[in-house]
Design a protein around this motif. Sequence first.
Motif, PDB file in Angstrom:
ATOM      1  N   ASP A 251       0.834  -1.202   0.000  1.00 43.39           N
ATOM      2  CA  ASP A 251       0.000   0.000   0.000  1.00 43.39           C
ATOM      3  C   ASP A 251       0.865   1.247   0.000  1.00 43.39           C
TER       4      ASP A 251
ATOM      5  N   GLY B 118       0.127   5.018  -0.494  1.00 47.36           N
ATOM      6  CA  GLY B 118      -0.715   5.053   0.692  1.00 47.36           C
ATOM      7  C   GLY B 118       0.083   5.165   1.979  1.00 47.36           C
TER       8      GLY B 118
ATOM      9  N   LEU C 166      -4.911  -0.668   8.156  1.00 48.07           N
ATOM     10  CA  LEU C 166      -5.331  -1.728   7.245  1.00 48.07           C
ATOM     11  C   LEU C 166      -6.616  -2.416   7.697  1.00 48.07           C
TER      12      LEU C 166
ATOM     13  N   THR D   3      -7.090  -3.332   0.533  1.00 49.42           N
ATOM     14  CA  THR D   3      -7.040  -1.930   0.956  1.00 49.42           C
ATOM     15  C   THR D   3      -8.195  -1.139   0.359  1.00 49.42           C
TER      16      THR D   3
ATOM     17  N   THR E 240      -6.435   4.798   3.078  1.00 46.58           N
ATOM     18  CA  THR E 240      -4.979   4.911   3.201  1.00 46.58           C
ATOM     19  C   THR E 240      -4.369   6.007   2.342  1.00 46.58           C
TER      20      THR E 240
ATOM     21  N   ALA F 241      -3.903   5.681  -0.916  1.00 47.55           N
ATOM     22  CA  ALA F 241      -3.182   5.072  -2.034  1.00 47.55           C
ATOM     23  C   ALA F 241      -3.837   5.415  -3.372  1.00 47.55           C
TER      24      ALA F 241
ATOM     25  N   SER G  31      -4.826  -2.576  -3.532  1.00 47.89           N
ATOM     26  CA  SER G  31      -3.755  -3.531  -3.813  1.00 47.89           C
ATOM     27  C   SER G  31      -4.004  -4.862  -3.127  1.00 47.89           C
TER      28      SER G  31
ATOM     29  N   LEU H  56      -2.363  -7.492  -0.995  1.00 46.51           N
ATOM     30  CA  LEU H  56      -1.327  -7.198  -0.006  1.00 46.51           C
ATOM     31  C   LEU H  56      -0.446  -8.403   0.312  1.00 46.51           C
TER      32      LEU H  56
END
Length: 384
Positions: A137, A142, A147, A345, A350, A352, A356, A358
């Motif tokens: 992230d 991010g 999370l 995410t 976050t 970002a 993504s 993770l």
Amino acid sequence: MRVIGLMSGTSYDAIDAAAAELDLVGDGLVLKPLGMVSEPYDEELRAALAAALPPGTTSVADVCRLDTLIGRAFAAAAVRADRELCDGRAEVVGSHGQTVYHWVEGGRVHGTLQLGQPAWIAEATGLPVVADFRPRDIAAGGQGAPLVSLVDLMWLRGRPGTPVALNLGGIANVTAPDGTAFDTGPGCALIDAAAHGFTGGRLAYDVDGALAARGRVCPALLERLLAEPYYALPAPKTTGKELFHVGHLREALAAVGTLSAEDVVATLTHLTARTVADAVRTLGATEVIASGGGTRNPVLTRMLGELLPGVALRRSDELGLPSDAKEAYAFAVLAFLTVHGLPGTVPASTGARHASVLGSVTPGRDGLRLPPPVGDGPVRLVLE
């Protein structure tokens, strides 16, 4: 799929291992909690970890030793959880590891480091291990945190009003229904540091808020602490013990003179309640659903309730998700999503550029056989 989630937070007192049965049903992810076990760090390892954290200094050799020793400790917790909670039938482990540094400059996160080498977990359990959740992230622009916001959003979706999820760990964080999520500042980090320091190490935290209950809030110290610029930064934002450590407290105390331990702890408890309440008000919360170790501090929860009149304050246990195990369950969910090729995410949470998938995966004893991708993934979390 039976998944074990491993978590040790910024209080670094123990490793929590929660096991869950997870199944995709339509647009929902059904989570059946199987229980949690907790393995305290041994005193020698905890002391070594404390010495390596800011504002202390460390060496590459110490980091290597900690990575191995924490990895072995996480492996022992995973083995116990598989044996006691899953009858030896767990299929995946998700390990958050132990955060030792979160690199933040100018409001941007450049890197993060969680120790606890996953190879030890894979070797001990024979299971594939998903670890290193946060860096992907961060690489996407991010903050790498919080999370748990994805789990909170799926879990609270459909509740009336504006429910806000609150985690009161060493650092406190919140998640709102629109995806806004951020660290509010210290949860129990400064309270723990004061309790430990004033009692010569006899107490690791303010047990049942006893110190705070005997003290009075010092306005001068509170004003000094509230002047920290972090609180005024816009979301998304994250922080950690790189900022809110014992040196931060000592600097503030030096400016206000000598205070009793009880008054210091009472002031720090009010600081946490005040900064959390300020954050919650900006989100327009109609209820706060809290989890984490701070929910066991009756003085902190009382102060928070007084600062949020008209806002219902309840523990996540009331909604079926054990407060002490919530973050460990969250990383079990994130590991499940990763092995199914699904993002873990929420960019709104976050900051970002995109969502993504993770983590990094360490194969188990039988190699790595990932399930086939399952499309867009769940939008709701259903507790069974």
